[in-house]
Structure formats: structure tokens, C-alpha cells
Design a protein around this motif. Sequence first.
Motif, PDB file in Angstrom:
ATOM      1  N   ALA A  57       0.830  -1.213   0.000  1.00 33.79           N
ATOM      2  CA  ALA A  57       0.000   0.000   0.000  1.00 33.79           C
ATOM      3  C   ALA A  57       0.860   1.257   0.000  1.00 33.79           C
ATOM      4  O   ALA A  57       0.563   2.232  -0.710  1.00 33.79           O
ATOM      5  N   VAL A  58       1.928   1.264   0.790  1.00 33.16           N
ATOM      6  CA  VAL A  58       2.828   2.426   0.822  1.00 33.16           C
ATOM      7  C   VAL A  58       3.477   2.631  -0.548  1.00 33.16           C
ATOM      8  O   VAL A  58       3.572   3.755  -1.060  1.00 33.16           O
ATOM      9  N   GLY A  59       3.933   1.542  -1.150  1.00 33.24           N
ATOM     10  CA  GLY A  59       4.498   1.645  -2.493  1.00 33.24           C
ATOM     11  C   GLY A  59       3.483   2.168  -3.494  1.00 33.24           C
ATOM     12  O   GLY A  59       3.826   2.937  -4.398  1.00 33.24           O
ATOM     13  N   GLY A  60       2.229   1.745  -3.337  1.00 30.64           N
ATOM     14  CA  GLY A  60       1.177   2.245  -4.214  1.00 30.64           C
ATOM     15  C   GLY A  60       0.960   3.741  -4.085  1.00 30.64           C
ATOM     16  O   GLY A  60       0.747   4.442  -5.076  1.00 30.64           O
ATOM     17  N   VAL A  61       1.027   4.252  -2.862  1.00 33.68           N
ATOM     18  CA  VAL A  61       0.886   5.699  -2.636  1.00 33.68           C
ATOM     19  C   VAL A  61       2.013   6.456  -3.327  1.00 33.68           C
ATOM     20  O   VAL A  61       1.785   7.466  -4.010  1.00 33.68           O
ATOM     21  N   ILE A  62       3.248   5.967  -3.164  1.00 31.47           N
ATOM     22  CA  ILE A  62       4.402   6.636  -3.773  1.00 31.47           C
ATOM     23  C   ILE A  62       4.322   6.565  -5.302  1.00 31.47           C
ATOM     24  O   ILE A  62       4.566   7.552  -6.008  1.00 31.47           O
ATOM     25  N   GLY A  63       3.971   5.386  -5.837  1.00 33.99           N
ATOM     26  CA  GLY A  63       3.870   5.242  -7.282  1.00 33.99           C
ATOM     27  C   GLY A  63       2.774   6.089  -7.873  1.00 33.99           C
ATOM     28  O   GLY A  63       2.949   6.705  -8.941  1.00 33.99           O
ATOM     29  N   LEU A  64       1.625   6.154  -7.200  1.00 32.81           N
ATOM     30  CA  LEU A  64       0.516   6.970  -7.694  1.00 32.81           C
ATOM     31  C   LEU A  64       0.864   8.455  -7.654  1.00 32.81           C
ATOM     32  O   LEU A  64       0.535   9.207  -8.585  1.00 32.81           O
ATOM     33  N   ALA A  65       1.554   8.880  -6.575  1.00 31.45           N
ATOM     34  CA  ALA A  65       1.984  10.278  -6.499  1.00 31.45           C
ATOM     35  C   ALA A  65       2.957  10.606  -7.626  1.00 31.45           C
ATOM     36  O   ALA A  65       2.887  11.684  -8.236  1.00 31.45           O
ATOM     37  N   GLY A  66       3.866   9.687  -7.910  1.00 28.87           N
ATOM     38  CA  GLY A  66       4.793   9.899  -9.027  1.00 28.87           C
ATOM     39  C   GLY A  66       4.082   9.968 -10.361  1.00 28.87           C
ATOM     40  O   GLY A  66       4.441  10.763 -11.240  1.00 28.87           O
ATOM     41  N   LEU A  67       3.043   9.144 -10.532  1.00 31.14           N
ATOM     42  CA  LEU A  67       2.277   9.155 -11.778  1.00 31.14           C
ATOM     43  C   LEU A  67       1.510  10.468 -11.947  1.00 31.14           C
ATOM     44  O   LEU A  67       1.506  11.061 -13.039  1.00 31.14           O
ATOM     45  N   LEU A  68       0.854  10.924 -10.884  1.00 31.24           N
ATOM     46  CA  LEU A  68       0.072  12.154 -10.962  1.00 31.24           C
ATOM     47  C   LEU A  68       0.959  13.378 -11.173  1.00 31.24           C
ATOM     48  O   LEU A  68       0.553  14.347 -11.834  1.00 31.24           O
TER      49      LEU A  68
END
Length: 293
Positions: A57-68
Motif C-alpha cells: 500500500a505504501v508503495g502504491g501511494v508513492i507510485g501513484l503520487a509519481g504518476l500524478l
Amino acid sequence: VASIIEFSSLAFFLLGLLILIRARFLEHVSVKPGLMALSLFAAAIFSHERYVAAVFAVGGVIGLAGLLRRKPAGMAWGVILGALGPLVFVALSKMISVVSLSTGTAGLSVALGTDTLNAAGIYLGNLFLATSHGHSWFFAKLPADPLSTWLTAIAGLALCVWLVDAVRRKEYLDSSLYLFASMLALLVIACLPGTGRQEARWLFPVFVLFAIMVATHGALWARLVMLGTMLTTNAAFLLQGSPEKIYNIVASSQARDLSLALNHVKAPGSVGLIVGEREPDVSWMLGGGGFGP
């Protein structure tokens, strides 16, 4: 042993989160804090497998922030932090274990379904509203209904007051996202066995993460109100409830009493007889697997 595992795995995970938050990793992606967090998350996963979901979940937050924000480095680190540790854990589990990865506590197979949603509702009520629903041998109960009703009402009011104030202020976005995503992931893991196998201890890390969120978000008065309510409800269950009737506590107490009684007794042979206990209680207390006729 269980307490050591619970506290050490949670400590590793919280230290990893702390490094990411202090480095403002969502805004300034860098290698050093990323590697430090990766090491601590790996330690958390190999201390307790439930943190596979939280790290993902933490990795998902970081990856999504990078994508946005259109930051390739953020997307890459999201994949590294969220996937590397869980993938290594899954690979090693496949190599050294004959048990399916879908096997949960007590050898039960876990799966998503409507029972998962029922378990989530029970857990959410217990966590946020002090309802204490569930089997009596897994959850402490209050002896009087009026006290339980008042505690639920007070907890609900305090939660609403704190939540409105915290959302209105919109502070500490990084930690909010990390904590909320981790809480949600750990809640899902706890709910997988369904309502037939629910234990209060499975929400221990979720409660700690929620307490951290309360202590760091919102106005001081709102935080104190919510933290005071949490302490009050826990004290009520400890003093007026029935934690001594929880199965794990009963079995652990029996194991302690049994060991104290036999601690200074020299065994005359290699065979022993226990009277007055039944399975699976005996195997649970004595370790299981090596006992029987």
C-alpha cells in the motif's frame, strides 16, 4: 514470542514510514532514504507476513503520487518499495514452504467474499466505536448494555469532531496518505479469514497507526478529545470488561500455571498424562504437533 514478533515488525514498519515522511519522499525522491525504508520494510515483512499488504500500500501511494506528478523516479520507487519485498517473500515462501499462500491462521484458507465485508464492519465498529462485536472468546465484552451504548455514543461523537477538524485543516498530507493506506491494507488482511475467525490482536497495528494519525492531525483540543476518548474506552474494557475470558489469554494463563506447577518436578520417565484438558487446548498450550497417544 508473539508479542516480540508483533512489536518488532510494527517497529520496523513505523521506522520505514518515519524515514519516508521526514525525507518528504513524495516530493523529493532520493536513493538513500528509499534504500533505508526498503530495508526496514523487508525486515517488517520477514518479521510478520501481514506487512506484505501494508508495504504494498505504501508503495502504491508513492507510485501513484509519481504518476500524478509525472515523476518517473517516484513511479519507479513506488514499484521498488511496494513490490520488491512482497515478491521476495512470496518467492521464498514458495521455495521453503509446502503450505499454500492462501492459508491463514490455524490452517484456514482465506479468500475475499461477503464474509470479508461482514468482518470488516465488525472490525471497524470495534476500532472506531468501541462496539466489541464478535465471538466472546476472541473479544472482551462489557457486562452492562448501558455502559457499552454510552461508550459507543461518546466514541462516535469524538471521532466525528476530530475527523471534521483534521480534514478541514488538510495538514501533513504525506503521513496521512501513508497511514491511511497502511491501515486499510492491514484491515483487509485481518478480514480475510471472515467472521468465523476474528481476533482483536490482529487490529493491534491498525490501532497504533490510527493513534499516531490522531496524535499528529488536527487542532490540539481535538486531538486531546479523541485520544482521551480512546484511553477511556480501553480503560473501561480493561476494568469492567472480560479480557480474562479471551481464548488466547485463557490458554496462555493455563500454560503458565502448568509450567509453574511442573517447573521443579523431575520427570521419572518419558511419558506424561494430563487430566482435565481437551484438544485442541492441550496442543495449543504445549506447542502442538508432538503430542498424542
